[in-house]
Enzyme design. Structure first.
Site, PDB file in Angstrom:
ATOM      1  CG  ASP A  21      19.055  31.425  16.087  1.00 34.91           C
ATOM      2  OD1 ASP A  21      19.829  31.805  15.199  1.00 34.91           O
ATOM      3  OD2 ASP A  21      18.426  30.341  16.014  1.00 34.91           O
ATOM      4  CB  ALA A  23      15.884  29.160  11.637  1.00 35.43           C
ATOM      5  CB  ALA A  54      20.841  17.906   7.846  1.00 33.36           C
ATOM      6  CG  MET A  58      20.532  24.416  12.883  1.00 32.57           C
ATOM      7  SD  MET A  58      20.667  24.477  11.081  1.00 32.57           S
ATOM      8  CE  MET A  58      19.929  22.913  10.631  1.00 32.57           C
ATOM      9  CE  LYS A  62      22.167  28.325   8.011  1.00 30.72           C
ATOM     10  NZ  LYS A  62      21.874  27.661   9.294  1.00 30.72           N
ATOM     11  CG  HIS A  65      25.502  23.313   8.912  1.00 28.32           C
ATOM     12  ND1 HIS A  65      24.459  23.626   9.754  1.00 28.32           N
ATOM     13  CD2 HIS A  65      25.291  22.018   8.571  1.00 28.32           C
ATOM     14  CE1 HIS A  65      23.675  22.580   9.905  1.00 28.32           C
ATOM     15  NE2 HIS A  65      24.158  21.590   9.192  1.00 28.32           N
ATOM     16  NE  ARG A 170      24.701  32.000  16.333  1.00 30.17           N
ATOM     17  CZ  ARG A 170      23.492  31.942  15.816  1.00 30.17           C
ATOM     18  NH1 ARG A 170      23.132  30.898  15.081  1.00 30.17           N
ATOM     19  NH2 ARG A 170      22.632  32.917  16.011  1.00 30.17           N
ATOM     20  CG  ASP A 196      17.014  26.922  17.707  1.00 31.94           C
ATOM     21  OD1 ASP A 196      16.857  25.976  16.917  1.00 31.94           O
ATOM     22  OD2 ASP A 196      17.469  28.031  17.343  1.00 31.94           O
TER      23      ASP A 196
END
Length: 279
Positions: A21, A23, A54, A58, A62, A65, A170, A196
């Site tokens: 990944d 970030a 928020a 993650m 986006k 999200h 994902r 992460d």
């Protein structure tokens, strides 16, 4: 970081590829860049969401999200109170369109490699391991991030963005498998996904790979390096334990603090492969 090779014996089966990944994994300790922008984008619509809210979805693309945030009952209730109706696909598009330029503007400021990342990628490359990557970031954002990451020493062999596969993102396996195809890896059971976020771990499991979750550097703990240095050790321990539990429940075979700890895990995976274990 220990510079010893993570592949210390010819008798061990060799990992073919590691797919990272971005970030919270390779760059942006604490996964700060996307989180605050979601808060800011919602604020432009008069909606107040917390950093914790928020962070919740993650790892998703986006747009997904934003869709997931709007489906959260308290956020949806606030939307109804503000606008007199439930949110629609057009509202998701409008928030996304507000989010994108804000994210593009800020992502370069969060492009610093996580400590140990450059050295780990160098070690993998020296050992002939293929290096892939994927992200919830759309391609427009990655196109801004990647030159900064490359200049800092992070240059994977493959980069797949969260918005460029027709099959979706994902937690489906598609971005991870796109890396397998692009890299020419022969066996997903000799590939490792490092992430992460829980959707990123689910992605790797759905692709049939070994999965390594990251706690301290990532979204689930959520500290910047400065915040980590100033934090109460008990709070750090609590956050890391909670992150480890969530990543394990998502399917991580191993959970470590950061990418700097990855070489030892690779050695363990190769020893398990030698015994006939599979993900």
């Amino acid at each position: 970081m220990n510079q010893a090779s993570p592949f210390p014996g010819e008798q061990l089966p060799k990992i073919e590829a590691v797919i990272f990944d971005w970030a919270g994994t390779l760059v942006d300790f604490g996964s700060l860049a996307p989180t605050q922008i979601f808060v800011d984008a919602f604020a432009t619509f008069g909606m107040s969401i917390t950093l914790e809210q928020a962070r919740g979805p993650m790892g998703l693309s986006k747009r997904d999200h934003i869709r997931t945030l709007l489906a959260e009952p308290s956020i949806q209730a606030a939307w109804i109170q503000a606008f007199g109706r439930g949110s629609s696909d057009e509202d998701i598009d409008a928030i996304y369109q507000r989010f994108m330029p804000m994210q593009i503007e800020k992502v370069a400021a969060y492009s610093q490699p996580i400590p140990g990342a450059v050295q780990v990628l160098q070690t993998l490359r020296e050992q002939g391991v293929k290096i892939g990557s994927c992200s919830g970031y759309p391609r427009q954002v990655l196109d801004v991030l990647l030159p900064h990451a490359t200049a800092a020493g992070l240059a994977p062999d493959c980069v797949i963005a969260g918005d460029e596969l027709a099959a979706g993102g994902r937690p489906g396996p598609y971005m991870a498998l796109a890396n397998v195809l692009a890299l020419g890896a022969q066996d997903v059971r000799r590939c490792i996904k490092v992430d992460d976020t829980t959707p990123g771990i689910e992605e790797g499991r759905n692709a049939g790979m070994w999965c390594v979750g990251l706690t301290l550097s990532g979204n689930e703990v959520g500290y910047s390096q400065a915040e980590l240095a100033a934090a109460d050790p008990a709070d750090v321990e609590t956050r890391v334990a909670r992150a480890a539990s969530r990543l394990t429940q998502a399917g991580a075979h191993y959970v470590i603090d950061s990418v700097a700890d990855l070489p030892g895990v690779i050695q363990q995976i190769q020893e398990r492969l030698a015994r006939g274990d599979t993900p």
